[in-house]
Design a protein around this motif. Sequence first.
Motif, PDB file in Angstrom:
ATOM      1  N   VAL A 323       0.850  -1.187   0.000  1.00 55.65           N
ATOM      2  CA  VAL A 323       0.000   0.000   0.000  1.00 55.65           C
ATOM      3  C   VAL A 323       0.887   1.239   0.000  1.00 55.65           C
ATOM      4  CG1 VAL A 323      -1.769   1.272   1.277  1.00 55.65           C
ATOM      5  CG2 VAL A 323      -1.867  -1.226   1.167  1.00 55.65           C
ATOM      6  N   PHE A 324       0.477   2.247  -0.750  1.00 56.29           N
ATOM      7  CA  PHE A 324       1.257   3.472  -0.913  1.00 56.29           C
ATOM      8  C   PHE A 324       1.728   4.009   0.432  1.00 56.29           C
ATOM      9  CE2 PHE A 324       1.609   8.086  -1.197  1.00 56.29           C
ATOM     10  CZ  PHE A 324       2.416   8.245  -2.315  1.00 56.29           C
ATOM     11  N   GLY A 325       3.036   4.301   0.528  1.00 49.14           N
ATOM     12  CA  GLY A 325       3.606   4.892   1.720  1.00 49.14           C
ATOM     13  C   GLY A 325       4.236   3.903   2.676  1.00 49.14           C
ATOM     14  N   ASN A 326       3.902   2.599   2.541  1.00 49.60           N
ATOM     15  CA  ASN A 326       4.451   1.614   3.466  1.00 49.60           C
ATOM     16  C   ASN A 326       5.967   1.532   3.308  1.00 49.60           C
ATOM     17  OD1 ASN A 326       5.482  -1.197   4.186  1.00 49.60           O
ATOM     18  ND2 ASN A 326       3.438  -1.282   5.044  1.00 49.60           N
ATOM     19  N   ASP A 327       6.680   1.701   4.408  1.00 51.12           N
ATOM     20  CA  ASP A 327       8.145   1.624   4.425  1.00 51.12           C
ATOM     21  C   ASP A 327       8.518   1.056   5.788  1.00 51.12           C
ATOM     22  OD1 ASP A 327      10.883   2.191   4.895  1.00 51.12           O
ATOM     23  OD2 ASP A 327      10.847   3.837   3.457  1.00 51.12           O
ATOM     24  N   MET A 449      -3.542  16.737   9.163  1.00 52.36           N
ATOM     25  CA  MET A 449      -2.623  15.915   8.377  1.00 52.36           C
ATOM     26  C   MET A 449      -3.394  14.977   7.441  1.00 52.36           C
ATOM     27  SD  MET A 449       0.518  14.876  10.907  1.00 52.36           S
ATOM     28  CE  MET A 449      -0.458  14.391  12.317  1.00 52.36           C
ATOM     29  N   LEU A 450      -4.440  14.362   7.960  1.00 53.57           N
ATOM     30  CA  LEU A 450      -5.224  13.435   7.146  1.00 53.57           C
ATOM     31  C   LEU A 450      -5.915  14.155   5.996  1.00 53.57           C
ATOM     32  CD1 LEU A 450      -6.707  11.270  10.029  1.00 53.57           C
ATOM     33  CD2 LEU A 450      -5.169  10.455   8.223  1.00 53.57           C
ATOM     34  N   ASP A 451      -6.389  15.356   6.235  1.00 50.80           N
ATOM     35  CA  ASP A 451      -6.994  16.146   5.147  1.00 50.80           C
ATOM     36  C   ASP A 451      -5.985  16.364   4.026  1.00 50.80           C
ATOM     37  OD1 ASP A 451      -9.542  16.455   6.257  1.00 50.80           O
ATOM     38  OD2 ASP A 451      -8.980  18.267   7.354  1.00 50.80           O
ATOM     39  N   GLU A 452      -4.752  16.656   4.403  1.00 49.15           N
ATOM     40  CA  GLU A 452      -3.721  16.925   3.394  1.00 49.15           C
ATOM     41  C   GLU A 452      -3.371  15.674   2.594  1.00 49.15           C
ATOM     42  OE1 GLU A 452      -0.366  19.482   4.581  1.00 49.15           O
ATOM     43  OE2 GLU A 452      -1.470  19.834   6.442  1.00 49.15           O
ATOM     44  N   THR A 453      -3.445  14.489   3.206  1.00 46.32           N
ATOM     45  CA  THR A 453      -3.126  13.271   2.448  1.00 46.32           C
ATOM     46  C   THR A 453      -4.110  13.044   1.307  1.00 46.32           C
ATOM     47  OG1 THR A 453      -4.479  11.778   3.834  1.00 46.32           O
ATOM     48  CG2 THR A 453      -2.203  12.150   4.524  1.00 46.32           C
ATOM     49  N   GLU A 458       1.020  15.563  -5.862  1.00 46.07           N
ATOM     50  CA  GLU A 458       2.377  15.142  -6.220  1.00 46.07           C
ATOM     51  C   GLU A 458       2.749  13.947  -5.334  1.00 46.07           C
ATOM     52  OE1 GLU A 458       6.176  14.333  -6.785  1.00 46.07           O
ATOM     53  OE2 GLU A 458       5.771  15.308  -4.855  1.00 46.07           O
ATOM     54  N   PRO A 459       3.104  12.802  -5.943  1.00 52.01           N
ATOM     55  CA  PRO A 459       3.290  11.571  -5.163  1.00 52.01           C
ATOM     56  C   PRO A 459       4.254  11.679  -3.994  1.00 52.01           C
ATOM     57  CG  PRO A 459       3.211  11.050  -7.500  1.00 52.01           C
ATOM     58  CD  PRO A 459       3.231  12.552  -7.389  1.00 52.01           C
ATOM     59  N   GLU A 460       5.416  12.306  -4.212  1.00 52.93           N
ATOM     60  CA  GLU A 460       6.391  12.373  -3.123  1.00 52.93           C
ATOM     61  C   GLU A 460       5.888  13.243  -1.975  1.00 52.93           C
ATOM     62  OE1 GLU A 460       9.152  10.614  -2.516  1.00 52.93           O
ATOM     63  OE2 GLU A 460       8.454   9.471  -4.254  1.00 52.93           O
ATOM     64  N   ALA A 461       5.184  14.326  -2.321  1.00 56.35           N
ATOM     65  CA  ALA A 461       4.629  15.184  -1.274  1.00 56.35           C
ATOM     66  C   ALA A 461       3.557  14.428  -0.489  1.00 56.35           C
ATOM     67  CB  ALA A 461       4.045  16.452  -1.884  1.00 56.35           C
ATOM     68  N   ARG A 462       2.737  13.681  -1.201  1.00 53.78           N
ATOM     69  CA  ARG A 462       1.708  12.907  -0.506  1.00 53.78           C
ATOM     70  C   ARG A 462       2.346  11.830   0.376  1.00 53.78           C
ATOM     71  NH1 ARG A 462      -2.569   8.312  -2.063  1.00 53.78           N
ATOM     72  NH2 ARG A 462      -4.092   8.773  -0.436  1.00 53.78           N
ATOM     73  N   LYS A 463       3.364  11.156  -0.151  1.00 58.76           N
ATOM     74  CA  LYS A 463       4.032  10.116   0.625  1.00 58.76           C
ATOM     75  C   LYS A 463       4.597  10.690   1.924  1.00 58.76           C
ATOM     76  CE  LYS A 463       7.784   6.712   0.393  1.00 58.76           C
ATOM     77  NZ  LYS A 463       8.874   6.153  -0.456  1.00 58.76           N
ATOM     78  N   ALA A 464       5.194  11.865   1.823  1.00 59.89           N
ATOM     79  CA  ALA A 464       5.764  12.489   3.023  1.00 59.89           C
ATOM     80  C   ALA A 464       4.684  12.783   4.056  1.00 59.89           C
ATOM     81  CB  ALA A 464       6.500  13.772   2.638  1.00 59.89           C
TER      82      ALA A 464
END
Length: 520
Positions: A323-327, A449-453, A458-464
């Motif tokens: 899932v997107f963001g998992n690290d 924070m959740l609203d911003e996700t 932009e993928p990298e900004a969303r991931k951050a």
Amino acid sequence: MIAFKGLIRAVAVAGAISLSVAGAEAKGIVWARYGDIDTLDPHRATSTLSLQVWSLIYDTLLATDKDGKPVPNLAESWTSNPAGTEYTFKLHSGVKCADGSSLDANDVKYTVDRALDAANPSVTKASWGPISKVDVIDPTTVKFTLDKPFVALVPFLADSFSSIICKSNKGVEGFGTTSAVGSGPWKLVSWTKGDKIVLARNPDYQNFGKLADNKGAPYMDGLVISVVPEPQARLAALKTGEVDIAEPPLDDVEALKSSGDLKITVAENTGQNVFWEFAVHRPPFDDARARQAVGYATDAADAINLVYGDLSLPEACPVSRGVFGNDQEFCLKYRTNYDPEKAKALLKELGYGPDKPLETSMLVWTGGNRQKLAEVFQAQLAEVGIKADIEMMDIGTMNARVRQENETPTGKGSMDMMTWSWYDPDILYALWHSPGAYRGFTSPELDKMLDETRVLTEPEARKAKVQEVFKYLLENGIHIPLYTPGWEWVFAERPTVEGFHVAPFVYPVFNDVKITDKKS
């Protein structure tokens, strides 16, 4: 005996299920599962058992690749405006619904309008995002207009919650129970609640993006999905040939692998995340230190190894692998990793000790050896001075109970071993944005924070930003990940079954299946 247009019927004989076409035995698949669907209507349920069947009857604008990423499907392409408030989908032409009607932009509009209907919206209305209108530009072009950007829309359109419902279903009595028309690889013959679903091959099906080598209709003539709650009964039916594919008893998986009598497929990239959550509006778990103590006291890797062996993986993040963001490395920095001495120190700060244990209920849902797992966790917690009383219940009861506990300001502490599955980190919005799925932990800081996700395109900004949410949840002991369950979706197949596989997010695919011992 159930007839479908005079050609296909399903017959139950001495506990076995066979299919026949025009009087001759057909090439059919029998799949046995532990439970039944809730409904054939994609707007009225959220269970995985239902989703799996919807994916067979209906199709979606987008699909997922082997890594779980969205790719074209019914929509051969899509574009969005720079602001992320308009999405235009170009559809393949010539798509047919199972009743012979054409599927075009009008069916897409019908589906979305129905999902967002104020009087009776889809149970997953929030996941469609802030769509304000849907316009049919021409038969193969449809445009979604949003009030504000919503980046989770695209992955949602690859999931069966967004199944395109053919407009010919409109006004049909019994839609969702006795009737369901889609453009998927299989068409509904019948559903006998608590017993079986009978499907027939859709000869007009075209596979534009789903994970199957076969780009046309399924090879087999029929598919029967039979409800067999008892694991040993499913195994016996597999061995006798009454059933072709089924979930085996978990305790028998290793022996079956060794014997080679049956093939074993373990679903990967399930999107499922099992985690601790807490009733945070009363002591002791209104204090982050109590929640963190539970995290430090829990050795998830050791527990799942004892109960599930290699069928499950420890999970460090609040969303599952794939899932997107998992690290994993990122999450391990902030997760309360196993450290019983830290747990004891926090409990001491809170006034607990050998003569005064922290007492809590531990809510766990039944099935899948979860009772054994809960007992291992119970023993781990006891070692640091947490007395957790296990309460087992079905998942529906547990969901209601968790909300009840969150709305109760006094009484004994409560924690639960929850499971959610989703294809995008937007699941965290559903869980933790005010008012919260179960009225649990919320905060203005987390809401922001959740609203911003949801709006960062932009993928990298969303991931951050997603990982910022991870950090907040983990450090504060709000969502303590335990493991990703492959064991919940283990499939055993008879040696004569070829081509069966499971796509990301636990979608069994039967398009490529051939069964060599079925007579024609």
